[in-house]
Design a protein around this motif. Structure first.
Motif, PDB file in Angstrom:
ATOM      1  N   LEU A  13      79.557  73.250  35.134  1.00 11.65           N
ATOM      2  CA  LEU A  13      79.264  74.533  34.668  1.00 11.65           C
ATOM      3  C   LEU A  13      77.929  74.274  34.102  1.00 11.65           C
ATOM      4  CD1 LEU A  13      79.919  77.570  34.289  1.00 11.65           C
ATOM      5  CD2 LEU A  13      81.312  77.048  32.491  1.00 11.65           C
ATOM      6  N   THR A  14      77.733  73.442  32.931  1.00 13.47           N
ATOM      7  CA  THR A  14      76.471  73.176  32.251  1.00 13.47           C
ATOM      8  C   THR A  14      75.322  72.806  33.218  1.00 13.47           C
ATOM      9  OG1 THR A  14      77.141  71.038  31.614  1.00 13.47           O
ATOM     10  CG2 THR A  14      77.528  72.911  30.307  1.00 13.47           C
ATOM     11  N   GLY A  15      75.673  72.134  34.341  1.00 13.19           N
ATOM     12  CA  GLY A  15      74.721  71.665  35.103  1.00 13.19           C
ATOM     13  C   GLY A  15      74.076  72.681  36.098  1.00 13.19           C
ATOM     14  N   VAL A  16      74.866  73.878  36.309  1.00 11.80           N
ATOM     15  CA  VAL A  16      74.637  74.962  37.121  1.00 11.80           C
ATOM     16  C   VAL A  16      73.574  75.813  36.252  1.00 11.80           C
ATOM     17  CG1 VAL A  16      75.107  77.125  38.395  1.00 11.80           C
ATOM     18  CG2 VAL A  16      76.380  75.008  38.670  1.00 11.80           C
ATOM     19  N   LEU A  17      73.953  75.875  35.073  1.00  9.68           N
ATOM     20  CA  LEU A  17      72.985  76.644  34.205  1.00  9.68           C
ATOM     21  C   LEU A  17      71.766  76.067  33.987  1.00  9.68           C
ATOM     22  CD1 LEU A  17      75.794  77.662  31.332  1.00  9.68           C
ATOM     23  CD2 LEU A  17      74.669  79.163  33.307  1.00  9.68           C
ATOM     24  N   VAL A  60      78.588  80.436  38.998  1.00 15.35           N
ATOM     25  CA  VAL A  60      79.057  80.451  37.526  1.00 15.35           C
ATOM     26  C   VAL A  60      80.349  81.168  37.502  1.00 15.35           C
ATOM     27  CG1 VAL A  60      78.524  80.962  35.255  1.00 15.35           C
ATOM     28  CG2 VAL A  60      77.104  79.529  36.672  1.00 15.35           C
ATOM     29  N   GLU A  61      80.236  82.473  37.988  1.00 11.46           N
ATOM     30  CA  GLU A  61      80.964  83.403  37.872  1.00 11.46           C
ATOM     31  C   GLU A  61      82.629  83.209  38.569  1.00 11.46           C
ATOM     32  OE1 GLU A  61      79.215  86.902  39.492  1.00 11.46           O
ATOM     33  OE2 GLU A  61      78.152  87.597  37.628  1.00 11.46           O
ATOM     34  N   ALA A  62      82.490  82.318  39.601  1.00  8.82           N
ATOM     35  CA  ALA A  62      83.557  81.961  40.519  1.00  8.82           C
ATOM     36  C   ALA A  62      84.200  80.751  39.630  1.00  8.82           C
ATOM     37  CB  ALA A  62      83.243  81.344  41.744  1.00  8.82           C
ATOM     38  N   MET A  63      83.406  79.958  38.958  1.00  5.09           N
ATOM     39  CA  MET A  63      83.826  78.805  38.235  1.00  5.09           C
ATOM     40  C   MET A  63      84.710  79.183  37.120  1.00  5.09           C
ATOM     41  SD  MET A  63      80.840  76.274  38.528  1.00  5.09           S
ATOM     42  CE  MET A  63      81.491  75.038  37.621  1.00  5.09           C
ATOM     43  N   ILE A  64      84.373  80.375  36.272  1.00  6.39           N
ATOM     44  CA  ILE A  64      85.221  80.712  35.170  1.00  6.39           C
ATOM     45  C   ILE A  64      86.536  80.752  35.170  1.00  6.39           C
ATOM     46  CG2 ILE A  64      85.136  82.297  33.251  1.00  6.39           C
ATOM     47  CD1 ILE A  64      82.634  80.449  33.030  1.00  6.39           C
ATOM     48  N   VAL A  67      88.344  77.736  35.471  1.00  6.33           N
ATOM     49  CA  VAL A  67      88.508  76.845  34.435  1.00  6.33           C
ATOM     50  C   VAL A  67      89.554  77.526  33.332  1.00  6.33           C
ATOM     51  CG1 VAL A  67      87.355  76.227  32.155  1.00  6.33           C
ATOM     52  CG2 VAL A  67      86.138  75.956  34.340  1.00  6.33           C
ATOM     53  N   LEU A  68      89.742  78.610  33.386  1.00  9.35           N
ATOM     54  CA  LEU A  68      90.656  79.399  32.298  1.00  9.35           C
ATOM     55  C   LEU A  68      91.904  79.381  32.634  1.00  9.35           C
ATOM     56  CD1 LEU A  68      88.573  82.615  31.434  1.00  9.35           C
ATOM     57  CD2 LEU A  68      88.800  80.369  30.041  1.00  9.35           C
ATOM     58  N   VAL A  69      92.133  79.552  33.973  1.00 10.59           N
ATOM     59  CA  VAL A  69      93.564  79.459  34.673  1.00 10.59           C
ATOM     60  C   VAL A  69      94.347  78.172  34.740  1.00 10.59           C
ATOM     61  CG1 VAL A  69      95.014  79.885  36.665  1.00 10.59           C
ATOM     62  CG2 VAL A  69      93.354  81.750  35.784  1.00 10.59           C
ATOM     63  N   ARG A  70      93.438  77.054  34.896  1.00  9.33           N
ATOM     64  CA  ARG A  70      94.147  75.849  35.135  1.00  9.33           C
ATOM     65  C   ARG A  70      94.221  74.984  33.927  1.00  9.33           C
ATOM     66  NH1 ARG A  70      90.973  74.093  40.958  1.00  9.33           N
ATOM     67  NH2 ARG A  70      91.480  75.720  42.080  1.00  9.33           N
ATOM     68  N   HIS A  71      93.494  75.481  32.747  1.00 10.34           N
ATOM     69  CA  HIS A  71      93.557  74.808  31.524  1.00 10.34           C
ATOM     70  C   HIS A  71      93.534  75.608  30.378  1.00 10.34           C
ATOM     71  CE1 HIS A  71      93.273  70.721  29.582  1.00 10.34           C
ATOM     72  NE2 HIS A  71      92.580  71.291  28.633  1.00 10.34           N
ATOM     73  N   GLN A  72      94.204  75.157  29.369  1.00  6.65           N
ATOM     74  CA  GLN A  72      94.101  76.069  28.206  1.00  6.65           C
ATOM     75  C   GLN A  72      92.871  75.588  27.152  1.00  6.65           C
ATOM     76  OE1 GLN A  72      97.208  77.566  26.206  1.00  6.65           O
ATOM     77  NE2 GLN A  72      97.798  78.269  28.447  1.00  6.65           N
ATOM     78  N   PRO A  73      91.911  76.263  27.281  1.00  7.04           N
ATOM     79  CA  PRO A  73      90.539  75.718  26.571  1.00  7.04           C
ATOM     80  C   PRO A  73      91.005  75.831  24.884  1.00  7.04           C
ATOM     81  CG  PRO A  73      90.189  77.922  27.526  1.00  7.04           C
ATOM     82  CD  PRO A  73      91.339  77.415  28.192  1.00  7.04           C
ATOM     83  N   VAL A  74      90.172  74.733  24.462  1.00 11.35           N
ATOM     84  CA  VAL A  74      90.162  74.721  22.957  1.00 11.35           C
ATOM     85  C   VAL A  74      89.013  75.755  22.697  1.00 11.35           C
ATOM     86  CG1 VAL A  74      90.944  72.405  22.581  1.00 11.35           C
ATOM     87  CG2 VAL A  74      88.636  72.889  22.889  1.00 11.35           C
ATOM     88  N   ALA A  75      88.912  76.107  21.280  1.00 12.09           N
ATOM     89  CA  ALA A  75      88.024  77.162  20.876  1.00 12.09           C
ATOM     90  C   ALA A  75      86.419  76.741  21.201  1.00 12.09           C
ATOM     91  CB  ALA A  75      88.029  77.402  19.733  1.00 12.09           C
ATOM     92  N   SER A  76      86.056  75.740  21.277  1.00 13.88           N
ATOM     93  CA  SER A  76      84.634  75.227  21.673  1.00 13.88           C
ATOM     94  C   SER A  76      84.402  75.436  22.960  1.00 13.88           C
ATOM     95  CB  SER A  76      84.304  74.153  21.038  1.00 13.88           C
ATOM     96  OG  SER A  76      85.170  73.195  21.739  1.00 13.88           O
ATOM     97  N   ASP A  77      85.338  75.369  23.851  1.00 17.99           N
ATOM     98  CA  ASP A  77      85.333  75.240  25.368  1.00 17.99           C
ATOM     99  C   ASP A  77      85.459  76.637  25.833  1.00 17.99           C
ATOM    100  OD1 ASP A  77      85.460  72.535  25.696  1.00 17.99           O
ATOM    101  OD2 ASP A  77      87.298  72.340  25.906  1.00 17.99           O
ATOM    102  N   LEU A  78      86.375  77.530  25.045  1.00 14.87           N
ATOM    103  CA  LEU A  78      86.469  78.956  25.424  1.00 14.87           C
ATOM    104  C   LEU A  78      84.975  79.606  24.957  1.00 14.87           C
ATOM    105  CD1 LEU A  78      88.067  81.386  26.457  1.00 14.87           C
ATOM    106  CD2 LEU A  78      88.974  81.458  24.023  1.00 14.87           C
ATOM    107  N   LEU A  80      82.244  78.103  25.497  1.00 21.51           N
ATOM    108  CA  LEU A  80      81.292  77.667  26.423  1.00 21.51           C
ATOM    109  C   LEU A  80      81.567  78.583  27.700  1.00 21.51           C
ATOM    110  CD1 LEU A  80      79.311  75.766  27.791  1.00 21.51           C
ATOM    111  CD2 LEU A  80      81.067  74.400  28.275  1.00 21.51           C
ATOM    112  N   VAL A  81      82.564  78.804  28.038  1.00 23.59           N
ATOM    113  CA  VAL A  81      82.766  79.624  29.323  1.00 23.59           C
ATOM    114  C   VAL A  81      82.391  81.056  29.314  1.00 23.59           C
ATOM    115  CG1 VAL A  81      84.631  78.103  30.361  1.00 23.59           C
ATOM    116  CG2 VAL A  81      85.234  80.125  29.090  1.00 23.59           C
ATOM    117  N   VAL A  82      82.668  81.632  27.946  1.00 26.66           N
ATOM    118  CA  VAL A  82      82.346  83.040  27.724  1.00 26.66           C
ATOM    119  C   VAL A  82      80.728  83.080  27.785  1.00 26.66           C
ATOM    120  CG1 VAL A  82      82.145  84.923  25.883  1.00 26.66           C
ATOM    121  CG2 VAL A  82      84.161  83.725  26.669  1.00 26.66           C
TER     122      VAL A  82
END
Length: 214
Positions: A13-17, A60-64, A67-78, A80-82
């Protein structure tokens, strides 16, 4: 999903950005070359490359959701995706604004858009936009708050140059209304490009600190 797999997705995700940031930088440099050099080839190249930025934003929009469905992100990861969604949108709009500059060039070609008296201020805006684009890439790569704050100062430089351009256009501009409108539009495109770069910086600050303010 394993944590390693999840981290790989975040890295992707960060690589695409990062790639989008490079594309947006190339776009404004190409548009400026077309504008100041009356270069049709450069303008065509900017327009031809724009779908790549659109595709990367869609990626990016397709990846989000994955990421959210397959894993419970911690606050910092959340965060990141937002932020990734917002950053991708800003970078895509930066590319669009460069396309707008290129289209003005093509609309008037082979006549140049920038008469000689406006060359210094338009060159200043183009140079500032290029610096902003480069610093945006650095901010994304390093998440450096000080670098993000510097973007705000560079944006002020573009705003000041735009004000000087507008003053020039209303002070007995001898090249006609059409020329004045073209330059006012181009100046606005550069100003909005810089604003979108600042939006990217704000999202990076939010990502690293949890506050949106620079």
């Amino acid at each position: 999903m394993s944590r390693d797999s999840y981290d790989e997705q975040l890295d992707r995700l960060t690589g695409v950005l990062a790639a989008m940031s490079r594309d947006a930088s190339a776009a404004i440099r190409g548009a400026s070359a077309a504008l100041l050099g009356v270069d049709r080839g450069a303008a065509d190249a900017v327009i031809a490359a724009d779908p790549v930025l659109d595709q990367r934003r869609a990626e990016v929009e397709a990846m989000i959701p994955q990421v959210l469905v397959r894993h419970q992100p911690v606050a910092s990861d959340l965060r990141l995706v937002v932020c990734a969604l917002r950053i991708a949108g800003a970078l895509e709009r930066m590319g669009d604004l460069a396309v707008h500059v290129a289209k003005v060039v093509l609309m008037r070609y082979p006549v140049g858009v920038v008469p000689e008296p406006a060359v210094p201020v338009m060159t200043e805006m183009a140079d500032a936009a290029a610096r902003i684009a480069d610093k945006t890439a650095v901010v994304l790569a390093t998440r450096d708050r000080l670098a993000a704050m510097q973007l705000g100062l560079d944006d002020d430089e573009v705003d000041a140059a735009q004000e000087r351009l507008l003053s020039q256009l209303v002070a007995g501009w001898p090249y006609g209304v059409e020329s004045a409108i073209d330059l006012a539009l181009v100046g606005r495109y550069y100003e909005r490009y810089a604003d979108q770069a600042v939006n990217v910086a704000r999202q990076v600050v939010y990502l690293t600190t949890g506050t949106i303010r620079l």
